[in-house]
Design a protein around this motif. Structure first.
Motif, PDB file in Angstrom:
ATOM      1  N   PHE A 155       0.872  -1.176   0.000  1.00  0.00           N
ATOM      2  CA  PHE A 155       0.000   0.000   0.000  1.00  0.00           C
ATOM      3  C   PHE A 155       0.906   1.223   0.000  1.00  0.00           C
ATOM      4  O   PHE A 155       1.897   1.257   0.726  1.00  0.00           O
ATOM      5  N   PRO A 156       0.617   2.255  -0.796  1.00  0.00           N
ATOM      6  CA  PRO A 156       1.598   3.318  -1.013  1.00  0.00           C
ATOM      7  C   PRO A 156       1.704   4.368   0.078  1.00  0.00           C
ATOM      8  O   PRO A 156       2.529   5.282  -0.029  1.00  0.00           O
ATOM      9  N   ILE A 157       0.906   4.257   1.120  1.00  0.00           N
ATOM     10  CA  ILE A 157       0.928   5.239   2.210  1.00  0.00           C
ATOM     11  C   ILE A 157       0.979   4.488   3.526  1.00  0.00           C
ATOM     12  O   ILE A 157       0.351   3.439   3.681  1.00  0.00           O
ATOM     13  N   GLN A 158       1.745   5.003   4.476  1.00  0.00           N
ATOM     14  CA  GLN A 158       1.791   4.402   5.805  1.00  0.00           C
ATOM     15  C   GLN A 158       1.712   5.492   6.866  1.00  0.00           C
ATOM     16  O   GLN A 158       1.636   6.689   6.551  1.00  0.00           O
ATOM     17  N   LEU A 159       1.724   5.079   8.130  1.00  0.00           N
ATOM     18  CA  LEU A 159       1.493   5.995   9.246  1.00  0.00           C
ATOM     19  C   LEU A 159       2.532   5.753  10.327  1.00  0.00           C
ATOM     20  O   LEU A 159       2.856   4.601  10.635  1.00  0.00           O
ATOM     21  N   ALA A 160       3.052   6.826  10.907  1.00  0.00           N
ATOM     22  CA  ALA A 160       3.909   6.741  12.092  1.00  0.00           C
ATOM     23  C   ALA A 160       3.323   7.656  13.157  1.00  0.00           C
ATOM     24  O   ALA A 160       3.039   8.834  12.881  1.00  0.00           O
ATOM     25  N   LEU A 161       3.121   7.119  14.348  1.00  0.00           N
ATOM     26  CA  LEU A 161       2.481   7.861  15.434  1.00  0.00           C
ATOM     27  C   LEU A 161       3.439   7.954  16.614  1.00  0.00           C
ATOM     28  O   LEU A 161       3.961   6.938  17.079  1.00  0.00           O
ATOM     29  N   LEU A 162       3.665   9.153  17.107  1.00  0.00           N
ATOM     30  CA  LEU A 162       4.618   9.387  18.190  1.00  0.00           C
ATOM     31  C   LEU A 162       3.984   9.041  19.534  1.00  0.00           C
ATOM     32  O   LEU A 162       2.977   9.639  19.931  1.00  0.00           O
ATOM     33  N   LEU A 163       4.580   8.076  20.229  1.00  0.00           N
ATOM     34  CA  LEU A 163       4.065   7.638  21.530  1.00  0.00           C
ATOM     35  C   LEU A 163       4.674   8.409  22.688  1.00  0.00           C
ATOM     36  O   LEU A 163       4.111   8.424  23.791  1.00  0.00           O
ATOM     37  N   SER A 164       5.823   9.020  22.490  1.00  0.00           N
ATOM     38  CA  SER A 164       6.523   9.774  23.532  1.00  0.00           C
ATOM     39  C   SER A 164       6.271  11.266  23.368  1.00  0.00           C
ATOM     40  O   SER A 164       5.839  11.726  22.301  1.00  0.00           O
ATOM     41  N   ALA A 165       6.558  12.025  24.422  1.00  0.00           N
ATOM     42  CA  ALA A 165       6.318  13.469  24.404  1.00  0.00           C
ATOM     43  C   ALA A 165       7.623  14.219  24.158  1.00  0.00           C
ATOM     44  O   ALA A 165       8.558  14.108  24.962  1.00  0.00           O
ATOM     45  N   ALA A 182      14.253  12.321 -10.621  1.00  0.00           N
ATOM     46  CA  ALA A 182      15.348  12.079 -11.558  1.00  0.00           C
ATOM     47  C   ALA A 182      16.019  13.391 -11.941  1.00  0.00           C
ATOM     48  O   ALA A 182      15.343  14.383 -12.241  1.00  0.00           O
ATOM     49  N   ARG A 183      17.354  13.391 -11.880  1.00  0.00           N
ATOM     50  CA  ARG A 183      18.182  14.523 -12.292  1.00  0.00           C
ATOM     51  C   ARG A 183      17.945  15.785 -11.464  1.00  0.00           C
ATOM     52  O   ARG A 183      18.237  16.901 -11.904  1.00  0.00           O
ATOM     53  N   VAL A 184      17.399  15.617 -10.246  1.00  0.00           N
ATOM     54  CA  VAL A 184      17.173  16.748  -9.347  1.00  0.00           C
ATOM     55  C   VAL A 184      17.701  16.360  -7.966  1.00  0.00           C
ATOM     56  O   VAL A 184      17.527  15.227  -7.523  1.00  0.00           O
ATOM     57  N   GLN A 185      18.352  17.283  -7.285  1.00  0.00           N
ATOM     58  CA  GLN A 185      18.863  16.989  -5.955  1.00  0.00           C
ATOM     59  C   GLN A 185      17.717  16.689  -4.982  1.00  0.00           C
ATOM     60  O   GLN A 185      16.604  17.193  -5.123  1.00  0.00           O
ATOM     61  N   ALA A 186      18.006  15.830  -3.987  1.00  0.00           N
ATOM     62  CA  ALA A 186      16.988  15.406  -3.034  1.00  0.00           C
ATOM     63  C   ALA A 186      16.500  16.588  -2.194  1.00  0.00           C
ATOM     64  O   ALA A 186      17.266  17.489  -1.847  1.00  0.00           O
ATOM     65  N   ARG A 187      15.232  16.559  -1.862  1.00  0.00           N
ATOM     66  CA  ARG A 187      14.626  17.577  -0.999  1.00  0.00           C
ATOM     67  C   ARG A 187      14.267  16.950   0.341  1.00  0.00           C
ATOM     68  O   ARG A 187      13.537  15.958   0.384  1.00  0.00           O
ATOM     69  N   PRO A 188      14.735  17.516   1.477  1.00  0.00           N
ATOM     70  CA  PRO A 188      14.371  16.970   2.783  1.00  0.00           C
ATOM     71  C   PRO A 188      13.150  17.671   3.380  1.00  0.00           C
ATOM     72  O   PRO A 188      12.874  18.838   3.074  1.00  0.00           O
ATOM     73  N   HIS A 189      12.428  16.945   4.213  1.00  0.00           N
ATOM     74  CA  HIS A 189      11.341  17.502   5.015  1.00  0.00           C
ATOM     75  C   HIS A 189      11.574  17.095   6.471  1.00  0.00           C
ATOM     76  O   HIS A 189      11.807  15.912   6.754  1.00  0.00           O
ATOM     77  N   ILE A 190      11.511  18.022   7.385  1.00  0.00           N
ATOM     78  CA  ILE A 190      11.543  17.741   8.819  1.00  0.00           C
ATOM     79  C   ILE A 190      10.125  17.909   9.336  1.00  0.00           C
ATOM     80  O   ILE A 190       9.519  18.976   9.177  1.00  0.00           O
ATOM     81  N   VAL A 191       9.576  16.858   9.940  1.00  0.00           N
ATOM     82  CA  VAL A 191       8.160  16.854  10.311  1.00  0.00           C
ATOM     83  C   VAL A 191       8.035  16.808  11.837  1.00  0.00           C
ATOM     84  O   VAL A 191       8.236  15.756  12.453  1.00  0.00           O
ATOM     85  N   PRO A 192       7.721  17.929  12.482  1.00  0.00           N
ATOM     86  CA  PRO A 192       7.531  17.919  13.939  1.00  0.00           C
ATOM     87  C   PRO A 192       6.212  17.259  14.313  1.00  0.00           C
ATOM     88  O   PRO A 192       5.190  17.467  13.656  1.00  0.00           O
ATOM     89  N   LEU A 193       6.233  16.465  15.389  1.00  0.00           N
ATOM     90  CA  LEU A 193       5.037  15.791  15.884  1.00  0.00           C
ATOM     91  C   LEU A 193       4.922  15.988  17.385  1.00  0.00           C
ATOM     92  O   LEU A 193       5.933  16.034  18.096  1.00  0.00           O
ATOM     93  N   ASP A 194       3.701  16.070  17.878  1.00  0.00           N
ATOM     94  CA  ASP A 194       3.424  16.024  19.307  1.00  0.00           C
ATOM     95  C   ASP A 194       2.991  14.612  19.686  1.00  0.00           C
ATOM     96  O   ASP A 194       2.628  13.807  18.821  1.00  0.00           O
ATOM     97  N   GLN A 195       3.004  14.316  20.959  1.00  0.00           N
ATOM     98  CA  GLN A 195       2.585  12.999  21.423  1.00  0.00           C
ATOM     99  C   GLN A 195       1.158  12.707  20.956  1.00  0.00           C
ATOM    100  O   GLN A 195       0.255  13.528  21.105  1.00  0.00           O
ATOM    101  N   GLY A 196       0.969  11.528  20.353  1.00  0.00           N
ATOM    102  CA  GLY A 196      -0.350  11.129  19.866  1.00  0.00           C
ATOM    103  C   GLY A 196      -0.644  11.549  18.445  1.00  0.00           C
ATOM    104  O   GLY A 196      -1.598  11.048  17.849  1.00  0.00           O
ATOM    105  N   GLN A 197       0.141  12.467  17.896  1.00  0.00           N
ATOM    106  CA  GLN A 197      -0.039  12.840  16.500  1.00  0.00           C
ATOM    107  C   GLN A 197       0.598  11.803  15.584  1.00  0.00           C
ATOM    108  O   GLN A 197       1.503  11.070  15.978  1.00  0.00           O
ATOM    109  N   ALA A 198       0.124  11.779  14.348  1.00  0.00           N
ATOM    110  CA  ALA A 198       0.640  10.832  13.363  1.00  0.00           C
ATOM    111  C   ALA A 198       1.003  11.566  12.085  1.00  0.00           C
ATOM    112  O   ALA A 198       0.389  12.577  11.737  1.00  0.00           O
ATOM    113  N   VAL A 199       1.993  11.055  11.399  1.00  0.00           N
ATOM    114  CA  VAL A 199       2.323  11.528  10.071  1.00  0.00           C
ATOM    115  C   VAL A 199       2.005  10.415   9.078  1.00  0.00           C
ATOM    116  O   VAL A 199       2.410   9.269   9.252  1.00  0.00           O
ATOM    117  N   LEU A 200       1.228  10.749   8.063  1.00  0.00           N
ATOM    118  CA  LEU A 200       0.971   9.864   6.930  1.00  0.00           C
ATOM    119  C   LEU A 200       1.969  10.231   5.840  1.00  0.00           C
ATOM    120  O   LEU A 200       2.194  11.419   5.573  1.00  0.00           O
TER     121      LEU A 200
END
Length: 242
Positions: A155-165, A182-200
């Motif tokens: 499945f092309p999407i997954q979830l990570a949920l922060l259990l700690s604060a 392709a042929r483009v430098q990588a782009r980073p994302h930093i994703v802040p999460l609070d306890q109980g929040q999830a990133v898809l």
């Protein structure tokens, strides 16, 4: 009504309250979306405490495989009620997005509307082992950039949920995503999460609009170094493993 049933119904209600139109737009636009909180502080603590219980089918020490520094455990079936509720209630909200991505990328796969139907397809292909897991990092721990595929069907999407604060239980340890065209430098994302929040986020590839039409973007995810304390995360992958 049992406490487990109350918790399951509460989670389903929280999932239903998410602005899924906005979440899907964020997934389309940048490959990830932050939702929730989907679990309460108490639910996070209770789930984190299962790490030391006999609920798991496999334990991985990351340093032994050069994956990073820390360890993680895959749940066995049946999954804990909280994990099953998250997995089964989030999946249907993502199916339209997943099928649209598949169409855009020229893939023939079609994802069923419910999780049981999709898991039946996984099991028919020999992918029968559950993939939800808890990851634990101490000070100095980290997770190298990677993708969670586990077999030919994913499945092309997954979830990570922060259990700690953050700032209470640990410092550092930001969730990191990179996208590579392709042929483009990588782009980073930093994703802040609070306890109980999830990133898809995208598991492997997602489409984005290029100058001449849709192009494939390779996505990888990881965790930056934990500076202090202990960080635990629930990972919810919707496909099962070989």
């Amino acid at each position: 009504m049992t406490d487990a049933l109350k918790s399951t119904l509460a989670i389903e209600d929280r999932v239903a309250e998410v602005d899924w139109k906005a979440a899907r737009a964020s997934l389309d636009g940048q490959g990830y979306a932050v939702v929730g909180p989907l679990l309460s502080r108490q639910e996070c603590g209770a789930l984190a405490a299962t790490f030391d219980e006999d609920r798991f089918r496999k334990h991985i020490v990351m340093e032994k495989h050069t994956y990073g520094r820390g360890d993680y455990k895959y749940f066995r079936y049946p999954l804990p009620d909280v994990v099953e509720a998250l997995r089964s209630s989030v999946y249907p909200r993502l199916v339209d997005c997943a099928n649209r991505w598949a169409d855009t990328l020229g893939r023939s796969v079609r994802y069923p509307p419910s999780l049981p139907g999709f898991l039946a397809e996984c099991h028919a292909m020999g992918q029968e082992r559950p993939t939800p897991l808890i990851l634990r990092y101490g000070a100095g721990g980290y997770n190298r950039l990677h993708q969670d595929l586990y077999g030919d069907l994913h499945f092309p999407i997954q979830l990570a949920l922060l259990l700690s604060a953050p700032e209470r239980d640990f410092t550092g340890g930001e969730f990191v995503l990179t996208e590579q065209r392709a042929r483009v430098q990588a782009r980073p994302h930093i994703v802040p999460l609070d306890q109980g929040q999830a990133v898809l986020f995208a598991v492997h590839q997602r489409p984005t609009q290029g100058v001449r039409g849709p192009v494939r973007v390779q996505m990888r995810h990881g965790v930056a170094t934990i500076r202090s304390g202990e960080r635990l995360t629930l990972g919810v992958i919707f496909h099962d493993a070989e």
